[in-house]
Design a protein around this motif. Structure first.
Motif, PDB file in Angstrom:
ATOM      1  N   VAL B  95     -32.152 -14.085 -18.806  1.00  0.00           N
ATOM      2  CA  VAL B  95     -32.104 -13.137 -17.706  1.00  0.00           C
ATOM      3  C   VAL B  95     -30.772 -13.335 -16.970  1.00  0.00           C
ATOM      4  N   VAL B  96     -29.978 -12.270 -16.915  1.00  0.00           N
ATOM      5  CA  VAL B  96     -28.704 -12.320 -16.185  1.00  0.00           C
ATOM      6  C   VAL B  96     -28.842 -11.484 -14.928  1.00  0.00           C
ATOM      7  N   ILE B  97     -28.561 -12.077 -13.772  1.00  0.00           N
ATOM      8  CA  ILE B  97     -28.609 -11.326 -12.516  1.00  0.00           C
ATOM      9  C   ILE B  97     -27.223 -11.379 -11.883  1.00  0.00           C
ATOM     10  N   GLU B  98     -26.633 -10.185 -11.702  1.00  0.00           N
ATOM     11  CA  GLU B  98     -25.292 -10.113 -11.131  1.00  0.00           C
ATOM     12  C   GLU B  98     -25.327  -9.395  -9.792  1.00  0.00           C
ATOM     13  N   LEU B  99     -24.620  -9.958  -8.821  1.00  0.00           N
ATOM     14  CA  LEU B  99     -24.569  -9.372  -7.485  1.00  0.00           C
ATOM     15  C   LEU B  99     -23.141  -8.921  -7.194  1.00  0.00           C
ATOM     16  N   ALA B 100     -22.987  -7.692  -6.718  1.00  0.00           N
ATOM     17  CA  ALA B 100     -21.663  -7.189  -6.370  1.00  0.00           C
ATOM     18  C   ALA B 100     -21.712  -6.554  -4.985  1.00  0.00           C
ATOM     19  N   ALA B 101     -20.765  -6.950  -4.124  1.00  0.00           N
ATOM     20  CA  ALA B 101     -20.703  -6.361  -2.788  1.00  0.00           C
ATOM     21  C   ALA B 101     -20.300  -4.901  -2.911  1.00  0.00           C
ATOM     22  N   ARG B 102     -21.036  -4.033  -2.214  1.00  0.00           N
ATOM     23  CA  ARG B 102     -20.684  -2.611  -2.244  1.00  0.00           C
ATOM     24  C   ARG B 102     -21.153  -1.934  -0.961  1.00  0.00           C
ATOM     25  N   ASP B 103     -20.239  -1.296  -0.274  1.00  0.00           N
ATOM     26  CA  ASP B 103     -20.543  -0.558   0.960  1.00  0.00           C
ATOM     27  C   ASP B 103     -21.353  -1.386   1.960  1.00  0.00           C
ATOM     28  N   GLY B 104     -20.954  -2.612   2.138  1.00  0.00           N
ATOM     29  CA  GLY B 104     -21.642  -3.459   3.110  1.00  0.00           C
ATOM     30  C   GLY B 104     -22.948  -4.029   2.605  1.00  0.00           C
ATOM     31  N   GLY B 105     -23.377  -3.623   1.429  1.00  0.00           N
ATOM     32  CA  GLY B 105     -24.612  -4.148   0.844  1.00  0.00           C
ATOM     33  C   GLY B 105     -24.332  -4.811  -0.486  1.00  0.00           C
ATOM     34  N   THR B 106     -25.352  -4.892  -1.302  1.00  0.00           N
ATOM     35  CA  THR B 106     -25.207  -5.554  -2.601  1.00  0.00           C
ATOM     36  C   THR B 106     -25.829  -4.701  -3.710  1.00  0.00           C
ATOM     37  N   THR B 107     -25.098  -4.594  -4.803  1.00  0.00           N
ATOM     38  CA  THR B 107     -25.702  -3.992  -5.992  1.00  0.00           C
ATOM     39  C   THR B 107     -26.170  -5.136  -6.880  1.00  0.00           C
ATOM     40  N   VAL B 108     -27.442  -5.123  -7.200  1.00  0.00           N
ATOM     41  CA  VAL B 108     -28.017  -6.159  -8.057  1.00  0.00           C
ATOM     42  C   VAL B 108     -28.262  -5.560  -9.438  1.00  0.00           C
ATOM     43  N   ARG B 109     -27.735  -6.237 -10.446  1.00  0.00           N
ATOM     44  CA  ARG B 109     -27.942  -5.766 -11.811  1.00  0.00           C
ATOM     45  C   ARG B 109     -28.664  -6.855 -12.584  1.00  0.00           C
ATOM     46  N   LEU B 110     -29.769  -6.489 -13.223  1.00  0.00           N
ATOM     47  CA  LEU B 110     -30.551  -7.459 -13.982  1.00  0.00           C
ATOM     48  C   LEU B 110     -30.626  -7.046 -15.455  1.00  0.00           C
ATOM     49  N   VAL B 111     -30.337  -7.976 -16.331  1.00  0.00           N
ATOM     50  CA  VAL B 111     -30.465  -7.714 -17.768  1.00  0.00           C
ATOM     51  C   VAL B 111     -31.327  -8.812 -18.388  1.00  0.00           C
ATOM     52  N   HIS B 112     -32.434  -8.419 -18.971  1.00  0.00           N
ATOM     53  CA  HIS B 112     -33.299  -9.377 -19.664  1.00  0.00           C
ATOM     54  C   HIS B 112     -33.094  -9.164 -21.162  1.00  0.00           C
ATOM     55  N   SER B 113     -32.504 -10.141 -21.814  1.00  0.00           N
ATOM     56  CA  SER B 113     -32.175  -9.970 -23.230  1.00  0.00           C
ATOM     57  C   SER B 113     -32.778 -11.080 -24.078  1.00  0.00           C
ATOM     58  N   GLY B 114     -32.585 -10.948 -25.394  1.00  0.00           N
ATOM     59  CA  GLY B 114     -33.126 -11.941 -26.313  1.00  0.00           C
ATOM     60  C   GLY B 114     -34.623 -11.790 -26.468  1.00  0.00           C
ATOM     61  N   LEU B 115     -35.134 -10.624 -26.072  1.00  0.00           N
ATOM     62  CA  LEU B 115     -36.571 -10.376 -26.179  1.00  0.00           C
ATOM     63  C   LEU B 115     -36.963 -10.210 -27.638  1.00  0.00           C
ATOM     64  N   PRO B 116     -38.185 -10.600 -27.943  1.00  0.00           N
ATOM     65  CA  PRO B 116     -38.596 -10.514 -29.339  1.00  0.00           C
ATOM     66  C   PRO B 116     -38.598  -9.075 -29.844  1.00  0.00           C
ATOM     67  N   PRO B 117     -37.972  -8.804 -31.002  1.00  0.00           N
ATOM     68  CA  PRO B 117     -38.056  -7.454 -31.569  1.00  0.00           C
ATOM     69  C   PRO B 117     -39.497  -7.206 -32.018  1.00  0.00           C
ATOM     70  N   VAL B 118     -40.075  -6.092 -31.626  1.00  0.00           N
ATOM     71  CA  VAL B 118     -41.475  -5.847 -31.963  1.00  0.00           C
ATOM     72  C   VAL B 118     -41.703  -5.572 -33.439  1.00  0.00           C
ATOM     73  N   GLU B 119     -40.614  -5.319 -34.170  1.00  0.00           N
ATOM     74  CA  GLU B 119     -40.760  -4.966 -35.591  1.00  0.00           C
ATOM     75  C   GLU B 119     -41.332  -6.133 -36.392  1.00  0.00           C
ATOM     76  N   ASP B 120     -41.034  -7.312 -35.958  1.00  0.00           N
ATOM     77  CA  ASP B 120     -41.362  -8.515 -36.705  1.00  0.00           C
ATOM     78  C   ASP B 120     -42.766  -9.017 -36.333  1.00  0.00           C
ATOM     79  N   ASP B 121     -43.547  -9.432 -37.322  1.00  0.00           N
ATOM     80  CA  ASP B 121     -44.923  -9.893 -37.060  1.00  0.00           C
ATOM     81  C   ASP B 121     -44.985 -10.966 -35.988  1.00  0.00           C
ATOM     82  N   LYS B 122     -44.173 -11.987 -36.216  1.00  0.00           N
ATOM     83  CA  LYS B 122     -44.217 -13.138 -35.330  1.00  0.00           C
ATOM     84  C   LYS B 122     -43.856 -12.705 -33.917  1.00  0.00           C
TER      85      LYS B 122
END
Lengths: 119, 152
Positions: B95-122
């Motif tokens: 999980v990557v969470i990035e914070l960037a100052a913008r217009d006196g506030g914050t833009t929060v961007r979250l990316v959850h990666s490395g999730l299991p591909p559903v194609e595979d049985d396991k």
């Protein structure tokens, strides 16, 4: 998505889904792979069908089941929802704290001014 | 596998704006008391590289991993999985969470990666497990409540 998650929560159904992933199969064919009764397998197939995780094709009296991978896209949507809810809570909590701090700061400034005017 | 399934393998990517500076938001990612105000019921956080990340989301759902990067107040990278899970072991997703100052506030961007591909049985097992845990945690929409209420 709830239906898909519930359907997948059962190990036999996951196993069935694996069996029909690449090939379509009949109930009998599927049941041969499990130590449970054919009606039980039919029941599992019905749950999978309702969750739109399998499709059925009828040919004469036979019904052929096959996995429907699009049914699984809901899983990812669900996780999107989890994080969206989480970030929304994060926003509310941070903003509430900011508001609280501003209120306290202005209150203490007021108190300060009052003290000074008394002196 | 057909290309049609590409959407299944995508990361979870979200962005949100918060009316507070990044420094204030950052605290909520590294301080256990503040963390549990938006996620989980108790937390053990050691916000430094390779430090512990442990958040109890429900009775049978504890997210566990490590802080992989801690760069205040800009960026936090976590590894994320489930305690006691063979399918999605602690630290098995990112999980990557990035914070960037913008217009006196914050833009929060979250990316959850490395999730299991559903194609595979396991990995289907992994997903089911993953969402089961989150489902428990997310039920009722109020993580502070002991049990989700049926009415309302």
């Amino acid at each position: 998505m709830d239906a898909a998650a519930r359907a997948l929560a059962e190990p036999t159904r996951r196993e069935i889904l694996r069996l029909v992933r690449d090939d379509e199969r009949t109930v009998g064919d599927i049941a041969d792979n499990f130590p449970v009764s054919r009606p039980a397998i039919s029941q599992h197939l019905r749950v999978l069908e309702e969750a739109e995780l399998v499709t059925v094709r009828s040919e004469g009296t036979r019904r052929y089941y096959r996995a429907r991978p699009e049914g699984l896209t809901g899983l990812r949507d669900w996780l999107d929802g989890f994080w969206a809810l989480g970030l929304d809570r994060l926003r509310l909590e941070v903003e509430r704290e900011q508001w609280q701090q501003r209120k306290e700061r202005s209150a203490s400034r007021r108190a300060h001014r009052q003290e000074e005017s008394h002196e | 596998m057909s290309d049609q399934q590409a959407t299944i393998g995508r990361d979870v990517e979200l962005e949100i704006s918060i009316a507070a500076p990044p420094e204030a938001v950052f605290e909520f990612l590294v301080d256990p008391d503040k963390m549990t105000r938006w996620m989980g019921t108790s937390a053990r956080l050691d916000p430094r590289t390779d430090g512990e990340f442990w958040v109890k989301l429900g009775d049978d759902a504890t997210a566990a991993g490590r802080y992989l990067e801690v760069d205040p107040p800009n960026r936090v990278v976590l590894s994320w999985g489930w305690e006691g899970s063979e399918q999605v072991p602690p630290g098995s997703t990112n999980v990557v969470i990035e914070l960037a100052a913008r217009d006196g506030g914050t833009t929060v961007r979250l990316v959850h990666s490395g999730l299991p591909p559903v194609e595979d049985d396991k990995h289907l097992e992994g997903w089911t497990y993953f969402l089961d845990r989150l489902g428990i945690a997310g039920a009722g929409g109020d993580p502070d409540a002991e049990t989700p209420t049926e009415e309302s």
